[in-house]
Write a protein that holds these residues in place. Structure first.
Motif, PDB file in Angstrom:
ATOM      1  N   SER A  75      69.418  -1.273  21.899  1.00  0.00           N
ATOM      2  CA  SER A  75      68.742  -1.886  20.754  1.00  0.00           C
ATOM      3  C   SER A  75      69.461  -1.642  19.431  1.00  0.00           C
ATOM      4  O   SER A  75      69.386  -2.480  18.530  1.00  0.00           O
ATOM      5  CB  SER A  75      67.289  -1.420  20.672  1.00  0.00           C
ATOM      6  N   THR A  78      72.054  -4.535  19.485  1.00  0.00           N
ATOM      7  CA  THR A  78      71.540  -5.854  19.115  1.00  0.00           C
ATOM      8  C   THR A  78      71.133  -5.875  17.642  1.00  0.00           C
ATOM      9  O   THR A  78      71.413  -6.843  16.932  1.00  0.00           O
ATOM     10  CB  THR A  78      70.361  -6.295  20.009  1.00  0.00           C
ATOM     11  N   GLN A  79      70.510  -4.806  17.167  1.00  0.00           N
ATOM     12  CA  GLN A  79      70.105  -4.745  15.765  1.00  0.00           C
ATOM     13  C   GLN A  79      71.333  -4.883  14.856  1.00  0.00           C
ATOM     14  O   GLN A  79      71.323  -5.652  13.894  1.00  0.00           O
ATOM     15  CB  GLN A  79      69.384  -3.432  15.473  1.00  0.00           C
ATOM     16  N   TYR A  82      73.080  -8.590  15.158  1.00  0.00           N
ATOM     17  CA  TYR A  82      72.320  -9.639  14.487  1.00  0.00           C
ATOM     18  C   TYR A  82      72.294  -9.439  12.978  1.00  0.00           C
ATOM     19  O   TYR A  82      72.312 -10.418  12.219  1.00  0.00           O
ATOM     20  CB  TYR A  82      70.903  -9.748  15.059  1.00  0.00           C
ATOM     21  N   LEU A  89      66.361  -7.218  12.763  1.00  0.00           N
ATOM     22  CA  LEU A  89      65.570  -6.890  13.952  1.00  0.00           C
ATOM     23  C   LEU A  89      65.060  -5.461  13.825  1.00  0.00           C
ATOM     24  O   LEU A  89      65.730  -4.610  13.236  1.00  0.00           O
ATOM     25  CB  LEU A  89      66.425  -6.989  15.223  1.00  0.00           C
ATOM     26  N   SER A  93      63.984  -1.694  21.498  1.00  0.00           N
ATOM     27  CA  SER A  93      63.930  -2.897  22.336  1.00  0.00           C
ATOM     28  C   SER A  93      62.495  -3.401  22.462  1.00  0.00           C
ATOM     29  O   SER A  93      62.248  -4.610  22.427  1.00  0.00           O
ATOM     30  CB  SER A  93      64.549  -2.649  23.711  1.00  0.00           C
ATOM     31  N   GLN A  96      61.734  -5.160  19.273  1.00  0.00           N
ATOM     32  CA  GLN A  96      62.509  -6.392  19.198  1.00  0.00           C
ATOM     33  C   GLN A  96      61.905  -7.484  20.080  1.00  0.00           C
ATOM     34  O   GLN A  96      62.001  -8.668  19.770  1.00  0.00           O
ATOM     35  CB  GLN A  96      63.962  -6.143  19.606  1.00  0.00           C
ATOM     36  N   SER A  99      59.865  -9.984  18.239  1.00  0.00           N
ATOM     37  CA  SER A  99      60.504 -10.768  17.177  1.00  0.00           C
ATOM     38  C   SER A  99      60.740 -12.203  17.639  1.00  0.00           C
ATOM     39  O   SER A  99      60.794 -12.478  18.831  1.00  0.00           O
ATOM     40  CB  SER A  99      61.851 -10.143  16.796  1.00  0.00           C
TER      41      SER A  99
END
Length: 167
Positions: A75, A78-79, A82, A89, A93, A96, A99
């Protein structure tokens, strides 16, 4: 195969996948407004994937600090990725997974987030980025780090919970 050869192979595979995503598109004629929105989402997805691939091989560390690139957990990865394209985000996870908007597994598009319950304990504990062509970009387990994996038939597919479109 030595480490350098593996990195070069991953780099070449990454470029190939980027070009595939960048040059894939719909051959249907759509109204200009829909076409522009689709092009914008496709462009953002390409940017997300391109940014994420810069970190292939970066070590996995559970609970890695947000906002840095020495190591990631799923996570934080991905945070961070993005955020580089202007999308905020939450850190975990599970958070997220609330979202954006729901997207069904059959409607996955590049840039969508896929959430899994790999512990099979009823709680989301993994997030990955769908790249298209049955591939995901994510990080997991010490010794593997940021990598590209096949989705269909994988642990992440078998423990799939939901997917979200945040673009």
């Amino acid at each position: 195969m030595n480490l350098t050869s593996r990195k070069i192979g991953k780099y070449i595979a990454g470029i190939t996948l980027s070009l595939t995503v960048a040059f894939s598109g719909s051959t249907l004629i759509a109204p200009k407004q829909v076409e522009a929105a689709t092009a914008s989402a496709s462009s953002t997805a390409s940017k997300v994937i391109s940014v994420g691939k810069r970190y292939l091989g970066t070590p996995y560390v559970f609970g890695a600090s947000a906002g840095q690139t020495r190591s990631f957990d799923c996570s934080s990865f991905t945070q961070y990725v993005y955020k580089q394209v202007g999308i905020s985000l939450p850190r975990s996870s599970k958070s997220q997974s609330k979202s954006g908007r729901f997207v069904s597994k059959s409607q996955l598009q590049p840039g969508d987030l896929i959430f899994s319950d790999t512990n099979r304990d009823g709680s989301i504990n993994h997030v990955s980025i769908y790249m298209g062509n049955n591939k995901i970009l994510h990080t997991y387990r010490k010794g593997i780090g940021v990598t590209i994996s096949t989705f269909k038939g994988s642990t992440w597919d078998k423990t799939y919970v939901t997917a979200r479109r945040v673009m």
